[in-house]
Motif scaffolding. Structure first.
Motif, PDB file in Angstrom:
ATOM      1  N   LEU A 134       0.999  -1.215   0.197  1.00 46.69           N
ATOM      2  CA  LEU A 134      -0.107  -0.034  -0.149  1.00 46.69           C
ATOM      3  C   LEU A 134       0.976   1.113  -0.171  1.00 46.69           C
ATOM      4  O   LEU A 134       1.552   1.463   0.921  1.00 46.69           O
ATOM      5  N   LYS A 135       0.980   1.796  -1.336  1.00 47.42           N
ATOM      6  CA  LYS A 135       1.753   2.939  -1.341  1.00 47.42           C
ATOM      7  C   LYS A 135       0.960   4.240  -0.722  1.00 47.42           C
ATOM      8  O   LYS A 135       0.037   4.645  -1.214  1.00 47.42           O
ATOM      9  N   LEU A 136       1.690   5.049   0.115  1.00 44.43           N
ATOM     10  CA  LEU A 136       1.017   6.325   0.766  1.00 44.43           C
ATOM     11  C   LEU A 136       1.690   7.461   0.506  1.00 44.43           C
ATOM     12  O   LEU A 136       3.012   7.459   0.838  1.00 44.43           O
ATOM     13  N   THR A 137       1.137   8.727   0.387  1.00 40.61           N
ATOM     14  CA  THR A 137       1.822   9.768  -0.120  1.00 40.61           C
ATOM     15  C   THR A 137       1.337  10.786   1.189  1.00 40.61           C
ATOM     16  O   THR A 137       0.600  10.371   2.060  1.00 40.61           O
ATOM     17  N   TYR A 138       2.094  12.075   1.297  1.00 42.74           N
ATOM     18  CA  TYR A 138       1.628  12.959   2.298  1.00 42.74           C
ATOM     19  C   TYR A 138       0.372  13.204   1.985  1.00 42.74           C
ATOM     20  O   TYR A 138       0.059  13.964   1.006  1.00 42.74           O
ATOM     21  N   GLY A 139      -0.412  13.625   3.116  1.00 38.32           N
ATOM     22  CA  GLY A 139      -2.001  14.303   3.034  1.00 38.32           C
ATOM     23  C   GLY A 139      -2.983  13.282   2.116  1.00 38.32           C
ATOM     24  O   GLY A 139      -4.014  13.367   1.889  1.00 38.32           O
ATOM     25  N   GLN A 140      -2.481  11.872   2.216  1.00 35.35           N
ATOM     26  CA  GLN A 140      -3.419  11.096   1.395  1.00 35.35           C
ATOM     27  C   GLN A 140      -4.567  10.459   2.237  1.00 35.35           C
ATOM     28  O   GLN A 140      -4.288  10.630   3.681  1.00 35.35           O
ATOM     29  N   ILE A 141      -5.588  10.545   1.862  1.00 37.40           N
ATOM     30  CA  ILE A 141      -6.955  10.006   2.354  1.00 37.40           C
ATOM     31  C   ILE A 141      -7.508   8.630   1.941  1.00 37.40           C
ATOM     32  O   ILE A 141      -7.290   8.350   0.924  1.00 37.40           O
ATOM     33  N   LEU A 142      -7.461   7.906   3.149  1.00 39.82           N
ATOM     34  CA  LEU A 142      -8.261   6.677   2.794  1.00 39.82           C
ATOM     35  C   LEU A 142      -9.552   6.432   3.307  1.00 39.82           C
ATOM     36  O   LEU A 142      -9.680   6.989   4.563  1.00 39.82           O
ATOM     37  N   LYS A 143     -10.299   5.771   2.889  1.00 42.01           N
ATOM     38  CA  LYS A 143     -11.773   5.689   3.503  1.00 42.01           C
ATOM     39  C   LYS A 143     -11.933   4.143   3.605  1.00 42.01           C
ATOM     40  O   LYS A 143     -11.713   3.152   2.496  1.00 42.01           O
ATOM     41  N   ILE A 144     -12.477   3.675   4.785  1.00 42.83           N
ATOM     42  CA  ILE A 144     -12.844   2.439   5.064  1.00 42.83           C
ATOM     43  C   ILE A 144     -14.371   2.323   5.533  1.00 42.83           C
ATOM     44  O   ILE A 144     -14.683   3.078   6.564  1.00 42.83           O
ATOM     45  N   SER A 145     -15.033   1.466   5.053  1.00 45.27           N
ATOM     46  CA  SER A 145     -16.537   1.460   5.522  1.00 45.27           C
ATOM     47  C   SER A 145     -16.419  -0.058   6.319  1.00 45.27           C
ATOM     48  O   SER A 145     -16.396  -1.141   5.693  1.00 45.27           O
ATOM     49  N   THR A 146     -16.443   0.322   7.770  1.00 45.29           N
ATOM     50  CA  THR A 146     -16.678  -1.263   8.499  1.00 45.29           C
ATOM     51  C   THR A 146     -17.863  -1.997   8.194  1.00 45.29           C
ATOM     52  O   THR A 146     -17.973  -3.063   8.308  1.00 45.29           O
ATOM     53  N   ASP A 147     -18.845  -1.152   7.933  1.00 39.79           N
ATOM     54  CA  ASP A 147     -20.238  -1.949   7.718  1.00 39.79           C
ATOM     55  C   ASP A 147     -20.246  -2.883   6.419  1.00 39.79           C
ATOM     56  O   ASP A 147     -20.756  -4.088   6.559  1.00 39.79           O
ATOM     57  N   LYS A 148     -19.654  -2.429   5.482  1.00 38.84           N
ATOM     58  CA  LYS A 148     -19.401  -3.126   4.227  1.00 38.84           C
ATOM     59  C   LYS A 148     -18.595  -4.470   4.669  1.00 38.84           C
ATOM     60  O   LYS A 148     -18.910  -5.649   4.096  1.00 38.84           O
ATOM     61  N   LEU A 149     -17.724  -4.336   5.683  1.00 39.72           N
ATOM     62  CA  LEU A 149     -16.641  -5.421   5.939  1.00 39.72           C
ATOM     63  C   LEU A 149     -17.481  -6.584   6.737  1.00 39.72           C
ATOM     64  O   LEU A 149     -17.295  -7.859   6.746  1.00 39.72           O
ATOM     65  N   ASN A 150     -18.283  -6.188   7.466  1.00 40.91           N
ATOM     66  CA  ASN A 150     -19.319  -7.213   8.209  1.00 40.91           C
ATOM     67  C   ASN A 150     -20.276  -7.740   7.563  1.00 40.91           C
ATOM     68  O   ASN A 150     -21.003  -8.685   8.278  1.00 40.91           O
ATOM     69  N   ASP A 151     -20.643  -7.458   6.381  1.00 45.72           N
ATOM     70  CA  ASP A 151     -21.757  -8.111   5.662  1.00 45.72           C
ATOM     71  C   ASP A 151     -21.700  -9.509   5.236  1.00 45.72           C
ATOM     72  O   ASP A 151     -20.446  -9.842   5.228  1.00 45.72           O
TER      73      ASP A 151
END
Length: 179
Positions: free
Chosen positions: A162-179
């Motif tokens: 997982l390559k990350l840059t300064y100021g990068q934003i990631l979004k994770i929806s935990t609801d979708k993971l529990n389906d």
């Protein structure tokens, strides 16, 4: 719950220097780097911000909101004796075992990656029990990778894919993971 993870902006440190929990400030480009972050977060409804207390995260979090909880578990890996040393100056007998197994081998007087992961997962388990719907976490690349690994069931030794840059934003929806 949606978790929005934001990496701090560019730190004011020379390339090639090992830093983790050293309290490094941000560069003079902070204001410019801040604008796209604020623009993207403006469209997101969130309940609370959690942030690393290190100034490179604290400054960013304070520009996003005043409703912030600073949490030491969101600090970067503790590089112990290596903090603020040039990577090239770290003795081979110290760095080689760590490079071969950074997940389990701790840095001299610091942490292993699994230590970092354990404190991050502890934090995540705590917030999962809260009634929070959406949160923003302002933190560091190592912490972001641990969060990403936790919710996507990725082995820790594969998280640097997982390559990350300064100021990068990631979004994770935990609801979708529990389906």
């Amino acid at each position: 719950m949606e978790i929005i993870i934001v990496r701090h902006t560019t730190p004011n440190i020379e390339k090639g220097i090992c830093y983790g929990q050293a309290d490094i400030d941000v560069t003079s480009t902070f204001s410019e780097e801040l604008q796209p972050i604020l623009k993207e977060l403006k469209s997101i409804d969130f309940d609370h911000i959690y942030a690393s207390p290190l100034q490179r995260c604290k400054k960013l979090a304070e520009k996003i909101s005043t409703n912030i909880t600073f949490d030491n578990r969101l600090k970067e890996l503790d590089f112990g004796d290596w903090e603020l040393k040039k990577w090239d100056d770290i003795p081979a007998e110290e760095i080689n075992p760590w490079m071969e197994n950074f997940v389990e081998v701790p840095v001299t007087n610091g942490e292993s990656y699994i230590d970092l992961n354990n404190r991050v997962v502890n934090f995540l388990q705590e917030i999962e029990k809260s009634n929070t719907k959406n949160i923003v976490i302002v933190t560091h690349a190592g912490v972001m990778r641990c969060i990403w690994a936790h919710y996507n069931t990725i082995p820790l030794d594969k998280t640097f894919e997982l390559k990350l840059t300064y100021g990068q934003i990631l979004k994770i929806s935990t609801d979708k993971l529990n389906d």
